[in-house]
Design a protein around this motif. Structure first.
Motif, PDB file in Angstrom:
ATOM      1  N   VAL A   6       0.829  -1.351   0.066  1.00 19.26           N
ATOM      2  CA  VAL A   6       0.054   0.091   0.051  1.00 19.26           C
ATOM      3  C   VAL A   6       0.891   1.295  -0.011  1.00 19.26           C
ATOM      4  O   VAL A   6       1.444   1.473   1.072  1.00 19.26           O
ATOM      5  N   VAL A   7       1.027   1.999  -1.070  1.00 19.23           N
ATOM      6  CA  VAL A   7       1.856   3.108  -1.441  1.00 19.23           C
ATOM      7  C   VAL A   7       0.962   4.436  -0.655  1.00 19.23           C
ATOM      8  O   VAL A   7       1.732   5.089  -0.074  1.00 19.23           O
ATOM      9  N   VAL A   8      -0.255   4.559  -0.954  1.00 18.84           N
ATOM     10  CA  VAL A   8      -1.057   5.711  -0.745  1.00 18.84           C
ATOM     11  C   VAL A   8      -2.403   5.396  -0.088  1.00 18.84           C
ATOM     12  O   VAL A   8      -3.095   4.352  -0.608  1.00 18.84           O
ATOM     13  N   ASP A   9      -2.808   5.836   0.717  1.00 19.99           N
ATOM     14  CA  ASP A   9      -4.052   5.552   1.461  1.00 19.99           C
ATOM     15  C   ASP A   9      -4.471   6.706   2.546  1.00 19.99           C
ATOM     16  O   ASP A   9      -3.550   7.611   2.779  1.00 19.99           O
ATOM     17  N   ASN A  10      -5.683   6.883   3.021  1.00 22.82           N
ATOM     18  CA  ASN A  10      -6.082   7.824   3.780  1.00 22.82           C
ATOM     19  C   ASN A  10      -5.332   7.954   5.007  1.00 22.82           C
ATOM     20  O   ASN A  10      -5.339   8.885   5.925  1.00 22.82           O
ATOM     21  N   LEU A 259     -16.737  -9.511  10.082  1.00 19.46           N
ATOM     22  CA  LEU A 259     -15.543 -10.300   9.758  1.00 19.46           C
ATOM     23  C   LEU A 259     -14.471 -10.894  10.561  1.00 19.46           C
ATOM     24  O   LEU A 259     -13.784 -11.782  10.588  1.00 19.46           O
ATOM     25  N   GLY A 260     -14.506 -10.209  11.950  1.00 19.40           N
ATOM     26  CA  GLY A 260     -13.463 -10.491  12.833  1.00 19.40           C
ATOM     27  C   GLY A 260     -12.056 -10.546  12.556  1.00 19.40           C
ATOM     28  O   GLY A 260     -11.608  -9.611  11.749  1.00 19.40           O
ATOM     29  N   GLY A 261     -11.468 -11.752  12.599  1.00 25.77           N
ATOM     30  CA  GLY A 261      -9.896 -11.663  12.154  1.00 25.77           C
ATOM     31  C   GLY A 261      -9.714 -11.593  10.744  1.00 25.77           C
ATOM     32  O   GLY A 261      -8.476 -11.784  10.055  1.00 25.77           O
ATOM     33  N   ARG A 262     -10.972 -11.774  10.109  1.00 23.96           N
ATOM     34  CA  ARG A 262     -10.617 -11.847   8.423  1.00 23.96           C
ATOM     35  C   ARG A 262     -10.680 -10.555   7.843  1.00 23.96           C
ATOM     36  O   ARG A 262     -10.327 -10.319   6.667  1.00 23.96           O
ATOM     37  N   TYR A 263     -10.641  -9.270   8.673  1.00 21.61           N
ATOM     38  CA  TYR A 263     -10.679  -8.262   8.289  1.00 21.61           C
ATOM     39  C   TYR A 263      -9.295  -7.372   8.817  1.00 21.61           C
ATOM     40  O   TYR A 263      -9.001  -7.530   9.915  1.00 21.61           O
ATOM     41  N   THR A 264      -8.957  -6.554   7.799  1.00 24.32           N
ATOM     42  CA  THR A 264      -7.608  -5.676   8.324  1.00 24.32           C
ATOM     43  C   THR A 264      -7.814  -4.334   7.686  1.00 24.32           C
ATOM     44  O   THR A 264      -7.936  -4.027   6.385  1.00 24.32           O
ATOM     45  N   ALA A 265      -7.625  -3.289   8.381  1.00 19.00           N
ATOM     46  CA  ALA A 265      -7.672  -1.940   8.072  1.00 19.00           C
ATOM     47  C   ALA A 265      -6.589  -1.612   7.386  1.00 19.00           C
ATOM     48  O   ALA A 265      -5.460  -1.540   7.981  1.00 19.00           O
ATOM     49  N   MET A 266      -6.622  -0.956   6.189  1.00 12.43           N
ATOM     50  CA  MET A 266      -5.395  -0.799   5.331  1.00 12.43           C
ATOM     51  C   MET A 266      -4.732   0.365   5.669  1.00 12.43           C
ATOM     52  O   MET A 266      -5.411   1.588   6.159  1.00 12.43           O
ATOM     53  N   ALA A 267      -3.638   0.570   5.392  1.00 12.75           N
ATOM     54  CA  ALA A 267      -2.855   1.837   5.707  1.00 12.75           C
ATOM     55  C   ALA A 267      -1.453   2.045   4.743  1.00 12.75           C
ATOM     56  O   ALA A 267      -1.062   0.922   4.425  1.00 12.75           O
ATOM     57  N   ALA A 268      -0.944   3.209   4.309  1.00 17.22           N
ATOM     58  CA  ALA A 268      -0.034   3.436   3.618  1.00 17.22           C
ATOM     59  C   ALA A 268       1.324   2.821   4.364  1.00 17.22           C
ATOM     60  O   ALA A 268       1.413   3.251   5.439  1.00 17.22           O
ATOM     61  N   GLY A 269       1.962   2.050   3.529  1.00 18.66           N
ATOM     62  CA  GLY A 269       3.217   1.408   4.411  1.00 18.66           C
ATOM     63  C   GLY A 269       3.053  -0.086   4.590  1.00 18.66           C
ATOM     64  O   GLY A 269       4.005  -0.794   4.780  1.00 18.66           O
TER      65      GLY A 269
END
Length: 274
Positions: A6-10, A259-269
């Motif tokens: 992930v290069v760019v995200d909010n 989704l519990g552990g099946r979900y990850t919040a995305m972030a740049a880096g």
């Protein structure tokens, strides 16, 4: 090994990375370096530098659609490269894209430059009208059927069509399907055609279950019905990991609950092996 960075995200992973309202994902797959989208403009090159990624190592660029927060960094990227580069997108990426603001103001939110402007900087466009496989193990889903009843376009996102202002149909919305070592993975830009519609199309090209959905979902501004039914459909997909951010916004909290552990919040880096 395949990898998505992930290069760019909010949201930034930490202080090394800039954040902006935009999305960009660096994809390493079968010896290729590809970039899906370029963010809004300011964060792309600094974040590539922080990640140790060189724009000159790219083999191709994919544009998921023609909104400024996905194409805004393309000008700086082309200027930073030494050679021209192939760019894959739908022709309507350069079409009309508008947003209606409270109070009735309608503003353009399309590409900062026109096609000729990018070509003068070294862009070589390949326009898609249907699904395509430009590289081994990489399918661009470029003609996504709208089959679900609950994934509907946002009324504030508009376009000028035949001289009339109407809801934007987003014919340019596309997603990436990777046949990765861990299993099929789908990477989206904003998923304006709906993540379930996208996953349904992707399954037509895969032999096994899709193991990862990554990118923007546009569930943040979606109505509650779309949020709830999308989350329920994702929950029914056994083994599917969901990594989302950007236009997911506060809906990420709901997805994490469902989704519990099946979900990850995305972030740049962030970096993910696929």
């Amino acid at each position: 090994m395949s990898k998505a960075v992930v290069v760019v995200d909010n949201t930034p992973l930490d202080g090394r990375f800039a954040a902006e309202h935009g999305l960009s994902v660096w994809i390493e797959h079968q010896g290729l370096n590809l970039l899906l989208d370029t963010g809004m403009g300011g964060a792309l090159l600094p974040n590539l530098g922080a990640l140790g990624l060189d724009p000159n190592d790219l083999d191709g660029i994919i544009l998921s659609h023609g909104h400024y927060d996905h194409v805004g960094g393309l000008e700086a990227l082309l200027k930073a490269r030494k050679e021209p580069i192939d760019i894959w997108c739908h022709a309507n990426a350069f079409g009309s894209h508008l947003v209606s603001r409270p109070g009735g103001q309608v503003i353009a939110i399309g590409t900062p430059l026109d096609q000729a402007g990018y070509e003068a900087l070294g862009a070589r466009f390949h326009f898609l009208e249907r699904d395509a496989k430009p590289w081994p193990g990489v399918t661009l889903l470029a003609q996504i059927p709208r089959n679900t009843a609950f994934e509907t376009p946002r009324p504030e996102l508009q376009a000028e069509i035949n001289g009339e202002i109407a809801p934007d149909p987003f014919p340019d919305d596309l997603a990436v399907l990777l046949e990765a070592p861990a299993g099929p993975a789908v990477i989206t830009g904003c998923a304006h055609s709906g993540v379930i519609n996208i996953l349904d199309l992707a399954r037509q090209y895969t032999k096994g279950n899709i193991v990862m959905l990554m990118g923007g979902t546009h569930l943040g501004p979606a109505d509650k019905r779309q949020q709830d039914e999308t989350a329920a459909a994702l929950k029914r997909m056994d083994g599917l990991q969901v990594v989302s951010g950007h236009c997911t916004l506060a809906a990420g909290v709901m997805l994490a609950e469902k989704l519990g552990g099946r979900y990850t919040a995305m972030a740049a880096g962030m970096s993910f092996e696929l």
